[in-house]
Enzyme design. Structure first.
Site, PDB file in Angstrom:
ATOM      1  N   CYS A 124     -10.593  -8.302  15.812  1.00 22.02           N
ATOM      2  CA  CYS A 124      -9.675  -8.425  14.830  1.00 22.02           C
ATOM      3  C   CYS A 124      -9.760  -7.725  13.658  1.00 22.02           C
ATOM      4  CB  CYS A 124      -9.036  -9.918  14.832  1.00 22.02           C
ATOM      5  SG  CYS A 124      -8.024 -10.256  13.715  1.00 22.02           S
ATOM      6  N   ASP A 160      -7.192   3.809  10.638  1.00 16.54           N
ATOM      7  CA  ASP A 160      -6.706   2.908   9.501  1.00 16.54           C
ATOM      8  C   ASP A 160      -7.844   3.349   8.495  1.00 16.54           C
ATOM      9  OD1 ASP A 160      -5.079   1.724   7.542  1.00 16.54           O
ATOM     10  OD2 ASP A 160      -4.636   0.219   9.105  1.00 16.54           O
ATOM     11  N   ASP A 171     -11.285  -0.823  14.196  1.00 20.94           N
ATOM     12  CA  ASP A 171     -11.753  -0.942  12.892  1.00 20.94           C
ATOM     13  C   ASP A 171     -13.053  -1.314  12.798  1.00 20.94           C
ATOM     14  OD1 ASP A 171      -9.397   0.065  11.509  1.00 20.94           O
ATOM     15  OD2 ASP A 171      -8.457  -1.899  11.699  1.00 20.94           O
ATOM     16  N   ARG A 230       7.250  -0.108   1.693  1.00 18.06           N
ATOM     17  CA  ARG A 230       7.066  -1.109   2.513  1.00 18.06           C
ATOM     18  C   ARG A 230       5.949  -1.996   2.423  1.00 18.06           C
ATOM     19  NH1 ARG A 230       5.702   3.723   4.146  1.00 18.06           N
ATOM     20  NH2 ARG A 230       4.226   4.006   5.825  1.00 18.06           N
ATOM     21  N   CYS A 247      -3.449 -17.756  14.946  1.00 19.14           N
ATOM     22  CA  CYS A 247      -2.988 -16.808  16.174  1.00 19.14           C
ATOM     23  C   CYS A 247      -3.210 -17.772  17.262  1.00 19.14           C
ATOM     24  CB  CYS A 247      -4.107 -15.836  16.236  1.00 19.14           C
ATOM     25  SG  CYS A 247      -3.352 -14.205  15.525  1.00 19.14           S
ATOM     26  N   ARG A 302       0.672  -1.438   0.065  1.00 18.18           N
ATOM     27  CA  ARG A 302      -0.060  -0.048   0.208  1.00 18.18           C
ATOM     28  C   ARG A 302       0.820   1.234  -0.199  1.00 18.18           C
ATOM     29  NH1 ARG A 302      -4.118  -0.567   4.411  1.00 18.18           N
ATOM     30  NH2 ARG A 302      -5.227  -1.482   2.668  1.00 18.18           N
ATOM     31  N   TYR A 303       1.978   1.450   0.743  1.00 21.86           N
ATOM     32  CA  TYR A 303       2.720   2.371   0.732  1.00 21.86           C
ATOM     33  C   TYR A 303       4.136   2.262  -0.181  1.00 21.86           C
ATOM     34  CZ  TYR A 303       0.168   3.327   5.165  1.00 21.86           C
ATOM     35  OH  TYR A 303      -0.621   3.585   6.079  1.00 21.86           O
ATOM     36  N   CYS A 346      -8.387 -12.278  19.290  1.00 19.05           N
ATOM     37  CA  CYS A 346      -9.089 -10.814  19.660  1.00 19.05           C
ATOM     38  C   CYS A 346     -10.082 -10.631  19.111  1.00 19.05           C
ATOM     39  CB  CYS A 346      -8.104  -9.536  19.558  1.00 19.05           C
ATOM     40  SG  CYS A 346      -6.492  -9.833  19.837  1.00 19.05           S
ATOM     41  N   LYS A 379      -2.809   4.740   7.216  1.00 15.59           N
ATOM     42  CA  LYS A 379      -3.032   5.167   8.654  1.00 15.59           C
ATOM     43  C   LYS A 379      -3.124   6.700   8.575  1.00 15.59           C
ATOM     44  CE  LYS A 379      -0.736   1.202  10.561  1.00 15.59           C
ATOM     45  NZ  LYS A 379      -0.325   0.404   9.297  1.00 15.59           N
ATOM     46  N   ARG A 419      -8.283  -8.385  11.116  1.00 14.92           N
ATOM     47  CA  ARG A 419      -8.330  -9.584   9.802  1.00 14.92           C
ATOM     48  C   ARG A 419      -9.327 -10.681  10.296  1.00 14.92           C
ATOM     49  NH1 ARG A 419      -2.772  -8.274   9.769  1.00 14.92           N
ATOM     50  NH2 ARG A 419      -2.743  -6.206   8.519  1.00 14.92           N
TER      51      ARG A 419
HETATM   52  C1  LIG Z   1       0.426  -0.293   8.904  1.00 22.71           C
HETATM   53  C2  LIG Z   1       1.027  -0.860   7.803  1.00 22.71           C
HETATM   54  C3  LIG Z   1       1.999  -0.734   7.203  1.00 22.71           C
HETATM   55  C4  LIG Z   1       3.054  -0.186   8.330  1.00 22.71           C
HETATM   56  O1  LIG Z   1       2.946   1.252   8.496  1.00 22.71           O
HETATM   57  P1  LIG Z   1       3.894   2.025   9.419  1.00 22.71           P
HETATM   58  O2  LIG Z   1       3.351   3.268   9.512  1.00 22.71           O
HETATM   59  O3  LIG Z   1       5.215   2.052   8.678  1.00 22.71           O
HETATM   60  O4  LIG Z   1       4.016   1.222  10.857  1.00 22.71           O
HETATM   61  C5  LIG Z   1       2.535  -1.076   6.168  1.00 22.71           C
HETATM   62  N1  LIG Z   1       1.586  -1.629   5.289  1.00 22.71           N
HETATM   63  C6  LIG Z   1       0.180  -1.711   5.621  1.00 22.71           C
HETATM   64  C7  LIG Z   1      -0.692  -2.263   4.637  1.00 22.71           C
HETATM   65  C8  LIG Z   1      -0.119  -1.519   6.873  1.00 22.71           C
HETATM   66  O5  LIG Z   1      -1.554  -1.610   7.167  1.00 22.71           O
END
Ligand SMILES: *Cc1c(COP(=O)(O)O)cnc(C)c1O
Length: 418
Positions: A180, A379, A342, A164, A173, A160-161, A177, A386, A182
């Site tokens: 959850c 989120d 969520d 990363r 798990c 998504r980002y 929780c 986020k 997911r």
């Molecule tokens: C939370 C998340 C991350 C990591 O986000 P950070 O703000 O760097 O901790 C990466 N990918 C996805 C899809 C996430 O939901």
């Protein structure tokens, strides 16, 4: 217990302190400490509460079973019938439709020992014991609120980002929780741990995408995999030149601290820089066992952050939340994120108004260590990622002056020429 006190109690100081886990004095008499010497690679603190629970509910098992994480998984509470043997269940908690329909039930014996058998409103109990309200779907609640399946270029990867990825390595798990995020994934009981072939395809994706410098292993809970399977993943990811850091998202240190063996830590520390994001919810989770597990991780050089979901009547009280952050810092865990709950199906009874989260942040900033303050985020449904929310500290402008408010509500000026 302070180091000096421990030493004064034990004549063979040097030797003893290197072999024995630290033990902790608790206010509560129920938690008087015993340090149990188990086999060399698994020296764990065991609280009196655990011993009582073990003796009462698992008469055929001993301390070495209790300290064995596979025993904890095998003997987890997964059904209404089993929960009935340890808790006086309320009408809400005894609704059989809430068991396994949306999200399976799973509570480790260790975590079950922390639950109040007579009080259904106890915070920890509410996070893991299903209730009838889970069956009510409210407006805006979705199966996959974060649209993770939309951002998934290959199975198991959410990209998504820009720099990363999230790598969902298992659906399993050690404790589920009830809120959850997911639920849609982990509820597919037919498929538990993912196969190596699926992992290899995801690793291939990361190899091909040189912009990925940060890989976050999550699931499910990666620390429910065996040491060798975790190492399989870490070894391959660590070798990729553009992958600068690896993170593991887990609740295991809180619900199954027995998993944090010296062998595990010794393996993990070969893959630095490796970070751990631990899901902590309430100060009652910070037991002597958990302190012990986190000390091992910190001593292995693993930076730890905590991710907490804001939950109505559980941790939405500003004083309780502050206590959680202080307890976390004492075990070298930095509060990292505070999440608005969520909108997964059947979660309305957990959700707080946004103002509660802002009030918690307002109550921390200035009043306590900056290290204790997490980022409060939503989120965003639909895959927006986020989004941080902050109390408003900017009052306005007067000419070239910015008017800002401090933690005590006093207004200050700062020259800010346009
Ligand atoms: C939370 C998340 C991350 C990591 O986000 P950070 O703000 O760097 O901790 C990466 N990918 C996805 C899809 C996430 O939901």
């Amino acid at each position: 217990m302070k180091k000096e006190e421990a030493a004064s109690e034990s004549p063979e100081t040097e030797e003893a302190s290197s072999l024995e886990p630290p033990s902790y004095q608790q206010d509560n008499k129920q938690q008087v400490q015993l340090s149990i010497q188990a086999p060399p690679s698994t020296v764990f603190t065991v609280s009196l509460r655990s011993i009582e629970f073990l003796t009462r509910h698992f008469p055929g098992s001993g301390i070495n079973d209790w300290n064995n994480w596979q025993w904890q998984v095998r003997n987890s509470f997964t059904s209404l019938d089993k929960l009935n043997t340890i808790l006086g269940l309320s009408a809400e908690e005894s609704n059989s439709k809430a068991y396994g329909k949306n999200l399976p039930v799973r509570i480790t014996p260790y975590y079950a020992s922390l639950l109040d058998p007579t009080n259904p409103a106890q915070s920890l109990r509410r996070t893991v014991v299903p209730v009838a309200q889970e069956l009510n779907i409210s407006p805006g609640e979705l199966e996959d609120p974060l649209s993770e399946s939309h951002d998934s270029p290959v199975p198991l990867i959410v990209h998504r980002y820009p720099d990363r990825v999230l790598f969902l390595v298992t659906n399993f798990c050690s404790a589920f929780c009830r809120y959850c995020t997911r639920t849609h994934m982990v509820s597919k009981q037919d498929k538990v741990h993912s196969s190596q072939t699926e992992w290899d395809k995801a690793i291939e994706y990361i190899k091909e995408h040189t912009e990925v410098r940060d890989v976050l292993l999550s699931g499910g809970d990666p620390l429910t995999l065996s040491d060798s399977r975790i190492e399989y993943l870490l070894e391959r990811l660590h070798k990729i030149p553009h992958v600068e850091i690896i993170r593991i998202g887990t609740k295991v240190p809180a619900v199954m601290p027995q998993r944090i063996t010296r062998d595990l830590v010794n393996m993990l520390k070969k893959y630095h820089p490796l970070f751990l994001s631990i899901h902590f919810t309430h100060p009652d989770e910070i037991t002597p066992e958990v302190m012990d597990a986190c000390n091992r991780l910190a001593d292995g050089g693993i930076p730890m952050g905590s991710q907490t979901v804001l939950l109505k009547g559980i941790n939405d009280d500003a004083q309780i939340f502050k206590k959680l952050t202080h307890e976390l810092l004492k075990i070298r865990v930095k509060p990292y994120y505070l999440y608005q709950c969520d909108p997964i199906p059947g979660s309305a009874h957990f959700r707080t108004p946004l103002e509660s989260g802002l009030e918690i942040i307002r109550n921390l900033r200035g009043f306590t260590s900056g290290y204790a303050i997490p980022h409060f985020v939503i989120d965003a449904p639909g895959g927006g990622g986020k989004i941080p929310l902050l109390p408003d500290y900017v009052v306005g402008r007067e000419g070239d002056d910015l008017l800002i408010k401090n933690y005590e509500g006093k207004t200050y000026r700062f020259p800010d020429y346009i």
